[in-house]
Design a protein around this motif. Structure first.
Motif, PDB file in Angstrom:
ATOM      1  N   ILE A   1       0.831  -1.208   0.000  1.00 43.74           N
ATOM      2  CA  ILE A   1       0.000   0.000   0.000  1.00 43.74           C
ATOM      3  C   ILE A   1       0.866   1.259   0.000  1.00 43.74           C
ATOM      4  O   ILE A   1       0.526   2.271  -0.618  1.00 43.74           O
ATOM      5  N   VAL A   2       2.024   1.200   0.671  1.00 44.79           N
ATOM      6  CA  VAL A   2       2.935   2.353   0.679  1.00 44.79           C
ATOM      7  C   VAL A   2       3.593   2.519  -0.684  1.00 44.79           C
ATOM      8  O   VAL A   2       3.599   3.614  -1.265  1.00 44.79           O
ATOM      9  N   ASN A   3       4.152   1.448  -1.227  1.00 45.64           N
ATOM     10  CA  ASN A   3       4.862   1.543  -2.505  1.00 45.64           C
ATOM     11  C   ASN A   3       3.931   1.880  -3.666  1.00 45.64           C
ATOM     12  O   ASN A   3       4.360   2.462  -4.665  1.00 45.64           O
ATOM     13  N   SER A   4       2.653   1.537  -3.556  1.00 45.06           N
ATOM     14  CA  SER A   4       1.700   1.826  -4.630  1.00 45.06           C
ATOM     15  C   SER A   4       1.271   3.288  -4.654  1.00 45.06           C
ATOM     16  O   SER A   4       0.652   3.742  -5.617  1.00 45.06           O
ATOM     17  N   GLY A   5       1.574   4.027  -3.592  1.00 43.76           N
ATOM     18  CA  GLY A   5       1.154   5.423  -3.515  1.00 43.76           C
ATOM     19  C   GLY A   5      -0.174   5.634  -2.825  1.00 43.76           C
ATOM     20  O   GLY A   5      -0.584   6.776  -2.596  1.00 43.76           O
ATOM     21  N   LEU A   6      -0.877   4.559  -2.451  1.00 46.89           N
ATOM     22  CA  LEU A   6      -2.161   4.718  -1.766  1.00 46.89           C
ATOM     23  C   LEU A   6      -2.001   5.311  -0.370  1.00 46.89           C
ATOM     24  O   LEU A   6      -2.875   6.021   0.115  1.00 46.89           O
ATOM     25  N   ALA A   7      -0.881   5.015   0.279  1.00 49.08           N
ATOM     26  CA  ALA A   7      -0.711   5.426   1.672  1.00 49.08           C
ATOM     27  C   ALA A   7      -0.409   6.911   1.814  1.00 49.08           C
ATOM     28  O   ALA A   7      -0.928   7.576   2.715  1.00 49.08           O
ATOM     29  N   PHE A   8       0.439   7.455   0.938  1.00 56.20           N
ATOM     30  CA  PHE A   8       0.862   8.850   1.064  1.00 56.20           C
ATOM     31  C   PHE A   8       0.594   9.677  -0.188  1.00 56.20           C
ATOM     32  O   PHE A   8       0.945  10.852  -0.232  1.00 56.20           O
ATOM     33  N   GLY A   9      -0.015   9.092  -1.215  1.00 53.10           N
ATOM     34  CA  GLY A   9      -0.126   9.754  -2.503  1.00 53.10           C
ATOM     35  C   GLY A   9      -1.240  10.768  -2.621  1.00 53.10           C
ATOM     36  O   GLY A   9      -2.002  11.039  -1.684  1.00 53.10           O
ATOM     37  N   ALA A  10      -1.353  11.346  -3.838  1.00 54.12           N
ATOM     38  CA  ALA A  10      -2.291  12.443  -4.098  1.00 54.12           C
ATOM     39  C   ALA A  10      -3.738  12.045  -3.852  1.00 54.12           C
ATOM     40  O   ALA A  10      -4.532  12.851  -3.368  1.00 54.12           O
ATOM     41  N   ARG A  11      -4.075  10.812  -4.174  1.00 53.07           N
ATOM     42  CA  ARG A  11      -5.468  10.387  -3.996  1.00 53.07           C
ATOM     43  C   ARG A  11      -5.884  10.468  -2.537  1.00 53.07           C
ATOM     44  O   ARG A  11      -7.006  10.892  -2.220  1.00 53.07           O
ATOM     45  N   ARG A  12      -5.020  10.051  -1.622  1.00 51.72           N
ATOM     46  CA  ARG A  12      -5.377  10.094  -0.202  1.00 51.72           C
ATOM     47  C   ARG A  12      -5.560  11.533   0.267  1.00 51.72           C
ATOM     48  O   ARG A  12      -6.483  11.835   1.036  1.00 51.72           O
ATOM     49  N   TRP A  13      -4.699  12.459  -0.190  1.00 47.56           N
ATOM     50  CA  TRP A  13      -4.845  13.862   0.199  1.00 47.56           C
ATOM     51  C   TRP A  13      -6.192  14.414  -0.291  1.00 47.56           C
ATOM     52  O   TRP A  13      -6.909  15.081   0.457  1.00 47.56           O
ATOM     53  N   VAL A  14      -6.527  14.133  -1.543  1.00 49.82           N
ATOM     54  CA  VAL A  14      -7.756  14.684  -2.117  1.00 49.82           C
ATOM     55  C   VAL A  14      -8.998  14.063  -1.484  1.00 49.82           C
ATOM     56  O   VAL A  14      -9.966  14.772  -1.161  1.00 49.82           O
ATOM     57  N   LYS A  15      -8.989  12.755  -1.265  1.00 49.43           N
ATOM     58  CA  LYS A  15     -10.148  12.101  -0.651  1.00 49.43           C
ATOM     59  C   LYS A  15     -10.339  12.569   0.795  1.00 49.43           C
ATOM     60  O   LYS A  15     -11.477  12.725   1.264  1.00 49.43           O
ATOM     61  N   THR A  16      -9.235  12.781   1.498  1.00 47.90           N
ATOM     62  CA  THR A  16      -9.337  13.307   2.864  1.00 47.90           C
ATOM     63  C   THR A  16      -9.924  14.712   2.853  1.00 47.90           C
ATOM     64  O   THR A  16     -10.794  15.048   3.666  1.00 47.90           O
ATOM     65  N   LEU A  17      -9.461  15.539   1.932  1.00 47.96           N
ATOM     66  CA  LEU A  17      -9.978  16.903   1.821  1.00 47.96           C
ATOM     67  C   LEU A  17     -11.468  16.889   1.503  1.00 47.96           C
ATOM     68  O   LEU A  17     -12.245  17.652   2.087  1.00 47.96           O
ATOM     69  N   ARG A  18     -11.883  16.011   0.603  1.00 45.01           N
ATOM     70  CA  ARG A  18     -13.306  15.942   0.253  1.00 45.01           C
ATOM     71  C   ARG A  18     -14.149  15.548   1.460  1.00 45.01           C
ATOM     72  O   ARG A  18     -15.198  16.151   1.727  1.00 45.01           O
ATOM     73  N   ARG A  19     -13.690  14.539   2.190  1.00 44.23           N
ATOM     74  CA  ARG A  19     -14.455  14.081   3.358  1.00 44.23           C
ATOM     75  C   ARG A  19     -14.544  15.177   4.413  1.00 44.23           C
ATOM     76  O   ARG A  19     -15.588  15.377   5.040  1.00 44.23           O
ATOM     77  N   GLN A  20     -13.464  15.927   4.598  1.00 41.29           N
ATOM     78  CA  GLN A  20     -13.475  17.001   5.585  1.00 41.29           C
ATOM     79  C   GLN A  20     -14.343  18.173   5.130  1.00 41.29           C
ATOM     80  O   GLN A  20     -14.992  18.826   5.952  1.00 41.29           O
ATOM     81  N   CYS A  21     -14.361  18.445   3.850  1.00 36.06           N
ATOM     82  CA  CYS A  21     -15.248  19.509   3.334  1.00 36.06           C
ATOM     83  C   CYS A  21     -16.710  19.133   3.555  1.00 36.06           C
ATOM     84  O   CYS A  21     -17.536  19.980   3.916  1.00 36.06           O
ATOM     85  N   GLU A  22     -17.041  17.867   3.330  1.00 39.01           N
ATOM     86  CA  GLU A  22     -18.405  17.398   3.579  1.00 39.01           C
ATOM     87  C   GLU A  22     -18.761  17.554   5.052  1.00 39.01           C
ATOM     88  O   GLU A  22     -19.884  17.924   5.410  1.00 39.01           O
ATOM     89  N   ARG A  23     -17.767  17.298   5.905  1.00 40.13           N
ATOM     90  CA  ARG A  23     -17.993  17.422   7.347  1.00 40.13           C
ATOM     91  C   ARG A  23     -18.253  18.873   7.739  1.00 40.13           C
ATOM     92  O   ARG A  23     -19.149  19.179   8.531  1.00 40.13           O
TER      93      ARG A  23
END
Length: 497
Positions: free
Chosen positions: A219-241
């Protein structure tokens, strides 16, 4: 977790500042080229989830402008975009205010500080703002070391509709060697109609992942752990909150309980602080020390002791324990099992009685599981309510909870300040074990299972200057191990039925 204090003591020299500004301008130029770019610079990942950088094309496009690649480190680069129901200038403000930024991305940013503000930008906005920062980025697990970065952040208004925020490491000024170098990264924030903004995120680092435990390497080497998708999905969830917290919703929660708008905002604020405490307490930050009690790696229970003296929202004299392990069950199934009150008796060895959901505050968004719940223990003379937050996106999901005195909850529901409610959060972080999901039989790490972290803490002494007892540590370790075993038995057993 965040501060404007210089963690390295002395400020930057006057000779450093022009060099930093020059580097920031070069990083901005690179980001502005990379973010909207397409093939051949960006190629689609094997699971079609995000754009990944073609390193050969990158080196041809940007030959040595930010310095050569460190041959001892591995490159990770990704890009992801999404729309957000939030004002463009508010998003710029969040990115440039270290306290708002670290709170918004609390599941990723374990610590952050502004070292020095070199320019505050234009009056009334952040155009031209330049600040030197340090931050630690984490996956909520004791098996994944944090990534520490010392970098400059530069904000620029590109045109009437687009802002850009660029980061780049200041390696030559780093006071100590580090295993993560931040190449030009950041985001473009574009104005869209009807209150929306489009964010395109680029995450580009060079890193040594040698200390990551084997079960997390995919998961780390694939970019899922620290990559752009995680930043954007986290931002979206927090905006919804945030949208949910600010919405003027009539009193009620959809389940019959009367919750006023003030009470709703108070409960969401309390749950946000609970989640923040969980996130910052479960990772391997340099500000926290873990000791593995028994076993090794994913078989051990990691114990951290922490004294609290002057924070009114945290009880003094607590110890925290965490363990991470892999189970051959898809993340959504694990998430649904752990957040379901009807399943709680199968794993929660503390709440021995049945639990009833008496109120629920839903967050805006497509996932019905994103909510804050109040759970009541069905036992005589119970004086506690369990506050539980459940939240999920495609990069990870969380079930976080804490027992709270009923009188304190009633005070918050009546408009009282939630910051002075003492919390001892526990909970789960659930991550996919790799970039793809296998539709067939799940047998090994990387074939569609889950990486599950469970963290728990107990109050062992109300005198925060005394050392914790071995008995308290042993008790907490036993609770963690027993809970993990019960979860494995329940969810894997259900899968085989």
């Amino acid at each position: 977790m965040s501060s404007s204090k210089n963690m390295y003591g002395a400020g930057l020299s006057e000779a450093d500042k022009p060099l930093i500004a020059e580097l920031a301008v070069a990083a901005m130029e690179e980001l502005v080229t990379m973010a909207p770019g397409e093939a051949p610079l960006w190629i689609t990942s094997t699971d079609n989830s995000l754009k990944c950088l073609d390193e050969d094309e990158y080196l041809c496009t940007f030959p040595g402008r930010i310095g050569p690649k460190d041959m001892g480190l591995k490159s990770e680069a990704s890009r992801f975009s999404d729309l957000f129901f939030m004002n463009q200038l508010k998003l710029v403000e969040i990115m440039m205010d270290v306290n708002q930024w670290s709170t918004m991305f609390s599941g990723i940013v374990s610590r952050a500080m502004t070292i020095e503000v070199l320019s505050a930008g234009m009056a009334g906005n952040y155009d031209g703002a330049l600040q030197v920062m340090t931050a630690e980025f984490q996956v909520p697990s004791p098996l994944v070391p944090t990534r520490e970065n010392y970098f400059v952040r530069y904000c620029k208004k590109l045109d009437n509709k687009t802002w850009a925020v660029a980061d780049v490491s200041l390696d030559s000024m780093r006071p100590a060697s580090n295993q993560c170098r931040r190449r030009p990264s950041g985001c473009l924030i574009e104005h869209w109609p009807n209150g929306y903004s489009k964010v395109t995120w680029v995450e580009h680092v060079e890193v040594d992942n040698g200390a990551v435990h084997d079960i997390y390497k995919l998961i780390v080497n694939s970019g899922l752990a620290f990559g752009a998708r995680r930043w954007v999905k986290t931002l979206r969830r927090q905006c919804e909150r945030l949208t949910s917290a600010m919405a003027n919703i009539p009193a009620g929660d959809g389940r019959g309980a009367i919750i006023t708008p003030e009470g709703r905002r108070g409960m969401l604020k309390l749950a946000a602080r609970m989640a923040l405490s969980f996130y910052t307490g479960v990772g391997v930050s340099t500000g926290q020390r873990w000791t593995t009690l028994s076993g090794s790696g994913a078989d051990g229970v990691n114990i951290m002791t922490r004294m609290n003296i002057d924070d009114p929202g945290k009880p003094p004299g607590t110890i925290r324990a965490a363990t991470s392990f892999w189970i051959p069950v898809p993340p959504k199934k694990v998430f649904d099992f752990l957040r379901d009150v009807n399943s709680r008796s199968k794993w929660d060895i503390i709440s021995t009685s049945e639990v009833q959901e008496v109120a629920q505050i839903a967050n805006y968004g497509p996932d019905a599981g994103n909510c804050v719940s109040l759970l009541h223990l069905n036992k005589p003379n119970s004086s506690q309510i369990i506050v539980q937050e459940s939240c999920a996106d495609s990069t990870g999901s969380y079930v976080i909870y804490a027992p709270v005195d009923i009188a304190k909850i009633n005070d918050v529901l009546n408009g009282g300040d939630p910051d002075y409610v003492s919390l001892l959060p526990a909970g789960f972080a659930i991550h996919p074990d790799g970039p793809g999901q296998n539709a067939g039989e799940i047998l090994e790490v990387g074939t569609g299972g889950s990486l599950l972290t469970f963290a728990f803490q107990i109050l062992v002494d109300t005198v925060p200057t005394e050392k914790f007892s071995l008995q308290g540590i042993s008790t907490l370790s036993g609770l963690i191990k027993c809970t993990a075993d019960r979860i494995k038995l329940a969810v894997v057993g259900d899968l085989n039925v």
